[in-house]
Design an enzyme around this catalytic site. Structure first.
Site, mmCIF file in Angstrom:
data_model
loop_
_atom_site.group_PDB
_atom_site.id
_atom_site.type_symbol
_atom_site.label_atom_id
_atom_site.label_comp_id
_atom_site.label_asym_id
_atom_site.label_seq_id
_atom_site.Cartn_x
_atom_site.Cartn_y
_atom_site.Cartn_z
ATOM 1 N N HIS A 25 0.848 -1.208 0.000
ATOM 2 C CA HIS A 25 0.000 0.000 0.000
ATOM 3 C C HIS A 25 0.879 1.252 0.000
ATOM 4 O O HIS A 25 0.701 2.159 -0.835
ATOM 5 C CB HIS A 25 -0.898 -0.028 1.241
ATOM 6 C CG HIS A 25 -1.752 1.189 1.413
ATOM 7 N ND1 HIS A 25 -3.113 1.185 1.192
ATOM 8 C CD2 HIS A 25 -1.458 2.471 1.797
ATOM 9 C CE1 HIS A 25 -3.605 2.383 1.414
ATOM 10 N NE2 HIS A 25 -2.612 3.182 1.796
ATOM 11 N N GLU A 26 1.822 1.302 0.929
ATOM 12 C CA GLU A 26 2.677 2.476 1.024
ATOM 13 C C GLU A 26 3.633 2.569 -0.163
ATOM 14 O O GLU A 26 3.925 3.669 -0.653
ATOM 15 C CB GLU A 26 3.462 2.452 2.342
ATOM 16 C CG GLU A 26 2.590 2.519 3.583
ATOM 17 C CD GLU A 26 1.705 3.768 3.634
ATOM 18 O OE1 GLU A 26 2.071 4.790 3.002
ATOM 19 O OE2 GLU A 26 0.651 3.714 4.285
#
Length: 207
Positions: A66-67
């Site tokens: 996600h990051e």
């Protein structure tokens, strides 16, 4: 396009990975806390270790990708980008899980440079969309694999749907607020199914 990671960024990613894994382990397995008062401590310890290991492998993948998606898209748009953990929020994630709910906002990819509202929206959107893609990737394994692999994959589906739905809420520093500010139609097209799927994963009958 080269993606670089500084020492502090690696430390922040690791700290957030561990804290989120612990928080989700406690939140999704409340029997661990209940058992701590009645079951032998050794049994509770090994049950927690087993669930935590599963969480590390699923929350870890979900969170890091996600990051990383935020960072890759930001760098693609010419930004200087790095993940920075919010240690106060990491502590809150664990404490909230102990209290029976979870608030997971472990930090954010901070980026700087000239950017348009569209580019900012796409950077924000990259994280939740990555979690939806990961949930779709875990789903066939959850449905078709043998029991152990299926249990891990089912957890992977749940975690990724929760992260996608939570991050698309249009509040505070969450991704949804940035996407909504950019384009309401795009927001609705991603947020509505993400939030519905997250609620279904949390309160539905399961796979």
């Amino acid at each position: 396009m080269r993606i670089r990671f500084g020492r502090r960024e690696i430390l922040d990613l690791f700290a957030a990975w561990i804290a989120l894994s612990v928080a989700f382990t406690l939140f999704l397995n409340p029997y661990l806390l209940e058992g701590a008062t009645v079951a032998p401590i050794e049994d509770v310890f090994w049950a927690f270790a087993r669930e935590l290991l599963m969480s590390l492998g699923t929350v870890g993948v979900a969170f890091v990708l996600h990051e990383l998606a935020h960072k890759v898209v930001a760098v693609r748009f010419g930004q200087v980008a790095a993940f920075r953990a919010d240690y106060g929020m990491l502590f809150l994630a664990v404490v909230s899980a102990l209290a029976g709910f979870i608030f997971a906002a472990p930090g954010a990819v901070v980026h700087r440079g000239r950017i348009t509202p569209r580019e900012s929206g796409l950077i924000a959107l990259a994280g939740p969309v990555t979690n939806l893609a990961l949930a779709a990737a875990f789903l066939p394994v959850a449905l078709l694999a043998a029991s152990t692999a299926s249990a891990v994959a089912t957890f992977g589906v749940t975690i990724n749907l929760l992260l996608a739905g939570f991050n698309m809420l249009p509040v505070g520093p969450l991704d949804g607020k940035t996407v909504l500010r950019w384009d309401r139609r795009v927001y609705a097209g991603v947020a509505i199914p993400s939030i519905v799927l997250a609620v279904a994963a949390l309160f539905g009958p399961g796979l």
